[in-house]
Design an enzyme around this catalytic site. Structure first.
Site, short mmCIF file in Angstrom:
data_model
loop_
_atom_site.label_atom_id
_atom_site.label_comp_id
_atom_site.label_asym_id
_atom_site.label_seq_id
_atom_site.Cartn_x
_atom_site.Cartn_y
_atom_site.Cartn_z
N GLU A 3 0.84 -1.19 0.00
CA GLU A 3 0.00 0.00 0.00
C GLU A 3 0.88 1.25 0.00
O GLU A 3 1.92 1.30 0.67
CB GLU A 3 -0.87 -0.03 1.27
N CYS A 58 -5.37 -2.73 2.33
CA CYS A 58 -5.44 -2.70 3.78
C CYS A 58 -6.80 -3.16 4.31
O CYS A 58 -7.25 -4.26 4.02
CB CYS A 58 -5.07 -1.31 4.27
N LYS A 106 -8.68 3.58 -2.54
CA LYS A 106 -9.25 2.95 -1.35
C LYS A 106 -10.59 3.59 -1.03
O LYS A 106 -10.70 4.81 -0.88
CB LYS A 106 -8.27 3.10 -0.19
#
Length: 395
Positions: free
Chosen positions: A110, A227, A192
């Site tokens: 990430e 994540c 995200k």
């Protein structure tokens, strides 16, 4: 950088979430395929597939996936903190090193460029501000010379990658991922969906098309998650509906459970288990890709002295099989490494726009969005259309 390769027993998996068999694994270099029919009879695998093709509510047909075994790589590396050009150089170097070892799919952590900012978690926002100013200045735009260099390196190496980066768009930042194909084309760009906790002080929410996060590659259907997206149920439901076979879980640097009275959920162990769960739920291979933080890196990011961390550390990269088994055991959390495994995938079809919307306005918007994102319908030749009665269909 250390290079690790694992060879584990082969296995076959039935995916309850996706309703069909997937095969995978590697041990002796042999291909893993469905059982060979004997005496002109049909194997149990073939029976299962044939039954599904007549009973499933979606259309299945052969895909263009490469049926040969191939190597994947999960990266565990330290970013070049707060240094856009240095981060691009290191990314290209890792791509070349992994490709030289035979990798065809490479997963990065990430926001690998310019690194994950634990800074606002471990400092007041005022204390974190100087670091975050540098962070924004060294984040990367999607359409930029830096991204073009990475795409060119991917093309030269003849690989497919999923890269996590902090995307700068105007004055805003996003936790972004790109999937780049072996011809150097960006196959998928996403953000995200919901930044986690203190991330919200730095990054904006992802846009709607970011729920489309699986693309077709010559080596199977490749997905991406960032994540804690691993524990967002509705996002995962849509993810599984796109039939991922391999996915890259891009992760932060995370540390031993309960260190400094930290919550278990922020540990490397918990993070890794989230990817393992998605592998089992979706019946797909999961690449855990994460950061390493050195003493110098911790100093630069103002992480030193916070009780949740220990340096060098932060690494927990591994590779999981569709049954949740560990195919590439983790290495030392403070060591940079690229973990490899040999996989084989079998794909059994296309997903013809499973969602249906009763309202004409929503249906029209969905059709437009599907046609903007080729992987949304699992085929570059597929075009969704809207019949006169307002229900979705296919040409």
């Amino acid at each position: 950088m250390l290079l690790y390769e694992t060879r584990l027993p082969k296995f076959s998996m039935y995916c309850p979430s996706c309703f069909y068999f997937r095969l995978g694994g590697i041990s002796d270099g042999s291909l893993i395929t469905a059982p060979t029919p004997r005496n002109n009879t049909t194997s149990s695998m073939e029976i299962r597939e044939n039954n599904l093709q007549t009973t499933m509510p979606i259309t299945l047909s052969p895909s263009s996936s490469d049926s040969r075994k191939f190597k994947v790589a999960a990266v565990q590396a330290e970013p070049v903190w707060l240094d856009l050009q240095g981060g691009v150089e290191k990314t290209i170097r890792i791509i070349r090193e992994a490709a030289a070892e035979g990798a065809k799919i490479i997963g990065f952590p990430e926001v690998f460029i310019p690194g994950y900012p634990w800074t606002p978690w471990s400092n007041t926002f005022v204390e974190a501000a100087p670091v975050l100013k540098q962070y924004q200045a060294n984040s990367m735009a999607l359409h930029s010379p830096e991204m073009e260099r990475i795409c060119e390196a991917v093309k030269e190496a003849d690989v497919n990658i999923v890269l996590g980066f902090a995307e700068r768009d105007g004055a805003s930042l996003y936790i972004a991922q790109v999937t780049i194909g072996q011809d150097g084309t960006i196959l998928n760009h996403r953000r995200k969906i919901k930044p986690t906790h203190y991330e919200k002080t730095v990054f904006g929410d992802g846009s709607a098309q970011s729920i489309y996060n699986v693309v077709q590659t010559p080596y199977g259907r490749l997905g991406s998650l960032n994540c804690w997206e691993h524990i967002q149920p509705w996002l995962k439901t849509h993810f599984y509906a796109q039939h991922p076979q391999i996915f890259v879980g891009g992760w932060w640097p995370a540390f031993p459970p309960h260190l400094g009275n930290s919550p278990y959920i922020v540990s490397g162990e918990a993070s890794s288990r989230m990817t393992q769960l998605v592998s089992m739920e979706g019946g797909c291979f999961g690449l855990v890709c994460c950061h390493v933080v050195s003493e110098e890196g911790a100093e630069k990011m103002k992480m030193k002295g916070f009780p949740w961390f220990q340096f060098p550390g932060g690494g927990f990269s591994t590779i999981y099989g569709p049954d949740g088994s560990t195919l590439a055991p983790p290495v030392d959390p403070g060591t940079e490494a690229v973990l490899f495994d040999l996989l084989h995938t079998v794909v059994n079809g296309k997903n013809w726009a499973p969602a249906r919307y009763p309202g004409k306005e929503e249906a029209e918007a969905d059709v437009v969005k599907q046609n903007e994102v080729p992987n949304a319908a699992n085929s570059f030749s597929y075009k969704a259309n809207l019949p006169e009665n307002g229900a979705q269909g296919k040409e």
